[in-house]
Motif scaffolding. Structure first.
Motif, PDB file in Angstrom:
ATOM      1  N   GLU A   1     131.872  10.836  32.782  1.00 28.83           N
ATOM      2  CA  GLU A   1     131.081  11.953  33.270  1.00 28.83           C
ATOM      3  C   GLU A   1     131.062  13.081  32.248  1.00 28.83           C
ATOM      4  O   GLU A   1     130.049  13.748  32.075  1.00 28.83           O
ATOM      5  N   MET A   2     132.201  13.299  31.581  1.00 29.28           N
ATOM      6  CA  MET A   2     132.236  14.351  30.571  1.00 29.28           C
ATOM      7  C   MET A   2     131.331  14.010  29.387  1.00 29.28           C
ATOM      8  O   MET A   2     130.704  14.900  28.816  1.00 29.28           O
ATOM      9  N   LYS A   3     131.259  12.722  29.046  1.00 28.04           N
ATOM     10  CA  LYS A   3     130.356  12.327  27.960  1.00 28.04           C
ATOM     11  C   LYS A   3     128.911  12.561  28.360  1.00 28.04           C
ATOM     12  O   LYS A   3     128.089  12.996  27.557  1.00 28.04           O
ATOM     13  N   GLN A   4     128.598  12.282  29.607  1.00 28.27           N
ATOM     14  CA  GLN A   4     127.228  12.418  30.090  1.00 28.27           C
ATOM     15  C   GLN A   4     126.818  13.883  30.250  1.00 28.27           C
ATOM     16  O   GLN A   4     125.735  14.277  29.846  1.00 28.27           O
ATOM     17  N   LYS A   5     127.689  14.691  30.834  1.00 23.24           N
ATOM     18  CA  LYS A   5     127.338  16.081  31.146  1.00 23.24           C
ATOM     19  C   LYS A   5     127.864  17.077  30.125  1.00 23.24           C
ATOM     20  O   LYS A   5     127.532  18.264  30.193  1.00 23.24           O
ATOM     21  N   GLY A   6     128.726  16.632  29.235  1.00 21.66           N
ATOM     22  CA  GLY A   6     129.244  17.526  28.196  1.00 21.66           C
ATOM     23  C   GLY A   6     130.247  18.529  28.721  1.00 21.66           C
ATOM     24  O   GLY A   6     130.829  18.369  29.787  1.00 21.66           O
ATOM     25  N   LYS A   7     130.418  19.592  27.948  1.00 24.73           N
ATOM     26  CA  LYS A   7     131.440  20.591  28.264  1.00 24.73           C
ATOM     27  C   LYS A   7     131.129  21.365  29.547  1.00 24.73           C
ATOM     28  O   LYS A   7     132.009  22.031  30.094  1.00 24.73           O
ATOM     29  N   PHE A   8     129.916  21.260  30.051  1.00 25.74           N
ATOM     30  CA  PHE A   8     129.545  21.941  31.290  1.00 25.74           C
ATOM     31  C   PHE A   8     130.464  21.543  32.440  1.00 25.74           C
ATOM     32  O   PHE A   8     130.797  22.375  33.282  1.00 25.74           O
ATOM     33  N   VAL A   9     130.891  20.288  32.465  1.00 24.63           N
ATOM     34  CA  VAL A   9     131.759  19.817  33.556  1.00 24.63           C
ATOM     35  C   VAL A   9     133.042  20.642  33.600  1.00 24.63           C
ATOM     36  O   VAL A   9     133.409  21.184  34.644  1.00 24.63           O
TER      37      VAL A   9
END
Length: 125
Positions: A1-9
């Protein structure tokens, strides 16, 4: 999920944790209860103001934890809590509501001598 959404998560999760801490701190101030919440990222811990010991846990905090559980929010016995990406805004509201109810129950049981509580009771008569 972090790879998909980036640092926003992580940024969003940390912001939710800060918001929760601010709301709980406001409650502690409102009711003049000597508790504080210590936050690091999405992890947080309740403590008695000025006491960060992991060995000594005041009775008042244990009673607060028991009331939180009774009011629908489980606090791990080790004391460290966390928010996750699965926690919604409604979950955060429920935590704050349970904390307020728990504080009110502790105060009404006479745990803290609190002049503000007496004033609030008088205003509600």
């Amino acid at each position: 999920e972090m790879k998909q959404k980036g640092k926003f998560v992580q940024e969003s999760l940390n912001a939710n944790s800060r918001q929760l801490a601010e709301r709980l701190t406001a409650l502690f101030t409102k009711y003049e209860v000597p508790f504080e919440i210590n936050v690091f990222g999405s992890f947080f811990r309740f403590s008695q103001a000025g006491n960060l010991s992991f060995v000594y846990r005041p009775l008042e905090l244990d009673l607060f934890s028991y009331h939180m559980i009774h009011n629908g929010v489980y606090l791990w016995e080790g004391g460290t809590c966390f928010l996750s990406t699965a926690h919604s805004e409604q979950d955060i509201d429920k935590i704050v509501q349970a904390a307020e109810k728990s504080i009110q129950q502790l105060l009404s049981g006479g745990l803290f001598s609190n002049q503000k509580l007496q004033t609030m009771r008088s205003a509600n008569v």
